[in-house]
Design a protein around this motif. Sequence first.
Motif, PDB file in Angstrom:
ATOM      1  N   GLY A 118       0.820  -1.214   0.000  1.00 29.01           N
ATOM      2  CA  GLY A 118       0.000   0.000   0.000  1.00 29.01           C
ATOM      3  C   GLY A 118       0.850   1.259   0.000  1.00 29.01           C
ATOM      4  O   GLY A 118       0.577   2.213  -0.742  1.00 29.01           O
ATOM      5  N   LEU A 119       1.904   1.282   0.830  1.00 29.19           N
ATOM      6  CA  LEU A 119       2.780   2.461   0.885  1.00 29.19           C
ATOM      7  C   LEU A 119       3.529   2.648  -0.427  1.00 29.19           C
ATOM      8  O   LEU A 119       3.714   3.785  -0.886  1.00 29.19           O
ATOM      9  CB  LEU A 119       3.766   2.310   2.045  1.00 29.19           C
ATOM     10  N   ALA A 120       3.931   1.540  -1.045  1.00 27.62           N
ATOM     11  CA  ALA A 120       4.606   1.635  -2.342  1.00 27.62           C
ATOM     12  C   ALA A 120       3.689   2.273  -3.376  1.00 27.62           C
ATOM     13  O   ALA A 120       4.118   3.139  -4.160  1.00 27.62           O
ATOM     14  CB  ALA A 120       5.039   0.252  -2.807  1.00 27.62           C
ATOM     15  N   GLY A 121       2.431   1.852  -3.390  1.00 24.82           N
ATOM     16  CA  GLY A 121       1.475   2.438  -4.323  1.00 24.82           C
ATOM     17  C   GLY A 121       1.279   3.927  -4.079  1.00 24.82           C
ATOM     18  O   GLY A 121       1.176   4.723  -5.028  1.00 24.82           O
ATOM     19  N   LEU A 122       1.239   4.311  -2.789  1.00 21.35           N
ATOM     20  CA  LEU A 122       1.070   5.727  -2.453  1.00 21.35           C
ATOM     21  C   LEU A 122       2.274   6.543  -2.898  1.00 21.35           C
ATOM     22  O   LEU A 122       2.134   7.602  -3.535  1.00 21.35           O
ATOM     23  CB  LEU A 122       0.868   5.863  -0.940  1.00 21.35           C
ATOM     24  N   LEU A 123       3.466   6.067  -2.601  1.00 23.47           N
ATOM     25  CA  LEU A 123       4.676   6.793  -3.005  1.00 23.47           C
ATOM     26  C   LEU A 123       4.848   6.801  -4.520  1.00 23.47           C
ATOM     27  O   LEU A 123       5.403   7.750  -5.084  1.00 23.47           O
ATOM     28  CB  LEU A 123       5.905   6.155  -2.345  1.00 23.47           C
ATOM     29  N   GLY A 124       4.345   5.735  -5.165  1.00 24.63           N
ATOM     30  CA  GLY A 124       4.435   5.658  -6.612  1.00 24.63           C
ATOM     31  C   GLY A 124       3.599   6.693  -7.336  1.00 24.63           C
ATOM     32  O   GLY A 124       3.789   6.908  -8.538  1.00 24.63           O
TER      33      GLY A 124
END
Length: 399
Positions: A353-359
């Motif tokens: 989830g955090l990767a998607g947000l930072l992406g």
Amino acid sequence: MLRLRGLRAVYFAHAVSMAGTVAAEVALSILIYQRSGSPLLSALVLVASFLPYGLGGTVLSSVADRFAARRVLVTCDVTSAACIAAMLIPGVPVLGLLGLLLVTGLVAPLFQGSRASSLAHLLPGDLFPVGRSLLRSISQTTVLLGFAAGSVTVAAVGPKWLLGADAASFLASALLIRFGTAYTPATAPGGATSPRAVVQESLVGLRYIFGHPALRPMLLLSWAVPGFGSFAEGLAVAYTAEVGSRATSAGALFTGYAAGTVFAEVVIARLSPARKRRLLVPLAILSQLPLLGFAAAPSIPVAAALLVVSGAGFAFNQGLDPLILTATEPAYRGRLFTVQSSGLMTVQGLGIGLAGLLGTVAPARFVICGAGLVGGIVVVILAYRALPHPFRVTPVPAT
């Protein structure tokens, strides 16, 4: 190892139920999309698969110590079978389907914790890390094959038939465990078994685990490696688009990490306990370093190779498992393994989830590289806190 009484049934039951679980996620995602036409609701299947692990692993963990492992395992399998079967009832709303999936997620960490605790009874101390390694290899292999097979099967027979097969797989697992595995006693029997007592004893276990000066950093280390590694999985599709490849080529990235894990688990399992202990920290660091290579925007084949190497580092658990086992009092082992399993799934879900947000605010390649950099630093810090002499080999006592 597999010649020991009941061990073949343990691993075969794990493979059967894992295959059904992975295929069911595919089937349920497709079924919900067919009913609702909503990509968001379909994607919530994966969220509902991860979300309950944290809750189930904290408030129910004491069950793994209070009751005999075989009883807990069979109950969890039957509960999951009933939930999956209920999904086949005509007219069940989409939210009802997701609610049933949440229930299966609540009991999943309890199942995994009880199974690991039972292995500590069934296996000699030097074989315990190999036993857990085999479970991880089965899980990763099932993930590799299950998603592909699930998609093909849904196209051939439809999602409802696949859900029916999943319910049957849980029942088959329950029968294998009940009649094919040896009885292992509860590690902390006695006491009240009311829901309130279960929660209270679970909280006692949490205080023990996170208050233990040696156990806490070892547990955090077992979470940090896959947590930061999950960033690449969360951004696999975005990365393929970034380098100008087709979205379907993201499959190579999804399978790269799992393939590396399976290969390394098999290789490391053949080494002596002392050598596994010596490789613990190098392998943990190896799991993070290849992610730095994404900063150069490598082609998909090269990126997949980097993830194979990164996945190989996950075999560090074979050096860590015996240290965790010997540091934990037997009365708390069920709770420890339940919390470890639930935390593992939770940090991976949060990482994705955090990767998607930072992406959304930075290129995928820099987010993955940053995860590797931060992950490497965190892994080294935790390794030195958990192990006063990370590169010194000390004898691993048998249990």
